[in-house]
Design a protein around this motif. Structure first.
Motif, PDB file in Angstrom:
ATOM      1  N   TRP A 149    -122.737  88.183  17.321  1.00 37.23           N
ATOM      2  CA  TRP A 149    -122.613  87.513  16.026  1.00 37.23           C
ATOM      3  C   TRP A 149    -123.426  86.224  16.061  1.00 37.23           C
ATOM      4  CZ3 TRP A 149    -120.110  90.492  12.534  1.00 37.23           C
ATOM      5  CH2 TRP A 149    -119.280  91.502  13.039  1.00 37.23           C
ATOM      6  N   ASP A 163    -126.785  81.679  13.534  1.00 34.95           N
ATOM      7  CA  ASP A 163    -127.607  81.345  12.383  1.00 34.95           C
ATOM      8  C   ASP A 163    -127.586  82.413  11.289  1.00 34.95           C
ATOM      9  OD1 ASP A 163    -128.921  83.286  13.792  1.00 34.95           O
ATOM     10  OD2 ASP A 163    -130.892  82.300  13.777  1.00 34.95           O
ATOM     11  N   ARG A 164    -126.621  83.344  11.356  1.00 35.14           N
ATOM     12  CA  ARG A 164    -126.580  84.405  10.353  1.00 35.14           C
ATOM     13  C   ARG A 164    -125.154  84.592   9.845  1.00 35.14           C
ATOM     14  NH1 ARG A 164    -128.305  89.754  12.743  1.00 35.14           N
ATOM     15  NH2 ARG A 164    -130.191  88.530  13.163  1.00 35.14           N
ATOM     16  N   ASP A 165    -125.019  84.790   8.550  1.00 35.61           N
ATOM     17  CA  ASP A 165    -123.723  85.079   7.956  1.00 35.61           C
ATOM     18  C   ASP A 165    -123.143  86.325   8.628  1.00 35.61           C
ATOM     19  OD1 ASP A 165    -122.033  86.717   5.952  1.00 35.61           O
ATOM     20  OD2 ASP A 165    -122.097  84.733   5.025  1.00 35.61           O
ATOM     21  N   ARG A 202    -126.350  94.599   8.217  1.00 37.25           N
ATOM     22  CA  ARG A 202    -127.585  95.012   8.894  1.00 37.25           C
ATOM     23  C   ARG A 202    -127.304  96.103   9.920  1.00 37.25           C
ATOM     24  NH1 ARG A 202    -131.626  90.639  11.603  1.00 37.25           N
ATOM     25  NH2 ARG A 202    -131.767  90.094   9.383  1.00 37.25           N
ATOM     26  N   ALA A 213    -123.446  89.518   6.740  1.00 36.23           N
ATOM     27  CA  ALA A 213    -124.831  90.014   6.730  1.00 36.23           C
ATOM     28  C   ALA A 213    -125.151  90.721   8.044  1.00 36.23           C
ATOM     29  CB  ALA A 213    -125.798  88.856   6.497  1.00 36.23           C
ATOM     30  N   THR A 214    -124.594  90.207   9.163  1.00 36.59           N
ATOM     31  CA  THR A 214    -124.776  90.863  10.461  1.00 36.59           C
ATOM     32  C   THR A 214    -124.178  92.266  10.432  1.00 36.59           C
ATOM     33  OG1 THR A 214    -124.786  88.767  11.675  1.00 36.59           O
ATOM     34  CG2 THR A 214    -124.204  90.744  12.920  1.00 36.59           C
TER      35      THR A 214
END
Length: 302
Positions: free
Chosen positions: A83, A86-88, A95, A91-92
């Motif tokens: 996780w 730097d990414r929501d 993807r 959103a992870t």
């Protein structure tokens, strides 16, 4: 062997990283728990797994439960255990769903929660096979460095997936038990995702000792290890607050690293004295802390 050539060594211990599906045949000692967790996943929309750091939760999933679901039950499995800060987190997850299920993302960019639901719905329409979404190592979302950003939205999205009128979707969540309070807090105090839950504890010296001997015999070349030799090593690896006995609990990350090195030494005709074991254990603790990238303490403990 020709002069100068080295024998091929098939080490039965994978080392510090969590076990893989290919290690399933050597993953011993958790068979009953793996069976119960698998049955729970098949029978419930959502299942939660928690336990102390280093107890072997990810290994249980990666080397036993998920391969069983993907094999005997022909399930499609999406296993997310990284996780990025730097990414929501939603959103992870989206993807991973699009990538692992080979679902073509929509032409227009969707908000993370809509993209996640879109991927799940399209995957269900594409195949009647069971779909397992495993969200692992969720303690990464609760560290002070992340400050919980996006975590509540992720769990709200997961609850929406659980409530979808699509039967072949199962959710599996896993995290360190010290973050259990944070996990409940980010759900607004609701226990919807914990209706079926399991605690994975550490194995004891007595439980591990015969397993270590069996695993050593699975390597190449097979090695004959004996409980009287293995027992003192395991006692040295016990958790710091445990008694010096075979009832003491042991951190699995130490077991994997130490016995991997010991197997290689013995394959080369070497051995270790008790003082060398203590020295190796000191170095092992330091290496393991670095390798495992231990997360920060929960915010409320600071």
């Amino acid at each position: 062997l020709r002069g100068g050539e080295r024998a091929v060594i098939d080490n039965p211990w994978p080392g510090p990283p969590p076990d893989r599906a290919v290690d399933r045949g050597r993953f011993l000692g958790r068979e009953e728990l793996a069976r119960r967790v698998t049955e729970a996943i098949l029978g419930h929309r959502s299942t939660t797994l928690y336990g102390p750091d280093g107890a072997g939760k990810t290994s249980l999933l990666a080397a036993s439960v998920l391969p069983l679901l993907g094999g005997a039950h022909d399930a499609r499995v999406v296993h997310v255990r990284d996780w990025p800060l730097d990414r929501d987190p939603t959103a992870t997850l989206a993807r991973a769903l699009y990538t692992d299920l080979r679902v073509t993302p929509p032409a227009a960019d969707l908000p993370p929660h809509e993209a996640t639901l879109d991927a799940v719905k399209r995957a269900v329409r594409a195949s009647p096979r069971l779909l397992i979404l495993c969200l692992d190592q969720l303690e990464q979302l609760f560290t002070a460095g992340r400050a919980g950003v996006g975590t509540g939205s992720l769990f709200a999205c997961v609850e929406q997936i659980v409530d979808l009128p699509t039967r072949p979707v199962r959710i599996l969540l896993s995290f360190q038990e010290e973050y259990l309070g944070r996990f409940i807090e980010h759900q607004g105090g609701r226990l919807r995702l914990m209706e079926c839950s399991f605690r994975v504890g550490h194995l004891t010296v007595a439980e591990l000792c015969p397993l270590i001997c069996r695993i050593a015999a699975m390597g190449l070349p097979a090695q004959a290890w004996f409980p009287d030799d293995v027992l003192p090593w395991l006692i040295e690896m016990r958790l710091h607050d445990q008694p010096e006995s075979d009832r003491a609990e042991v951190r699995m990350a130490y077991v994997q690293s130490f016995f991997r090195a010991q197997f290689e030494r013995r394959a080369e005709g070497k051995s270790m004295e008790s003082t060398a074991v203590r020295r190796e254990m000191g170095a092992l603790v330091e290496r393991t802390v670095i390798d495992l990238e231990v997360p920060d303490e929960p915010e409320e403990t600071r």
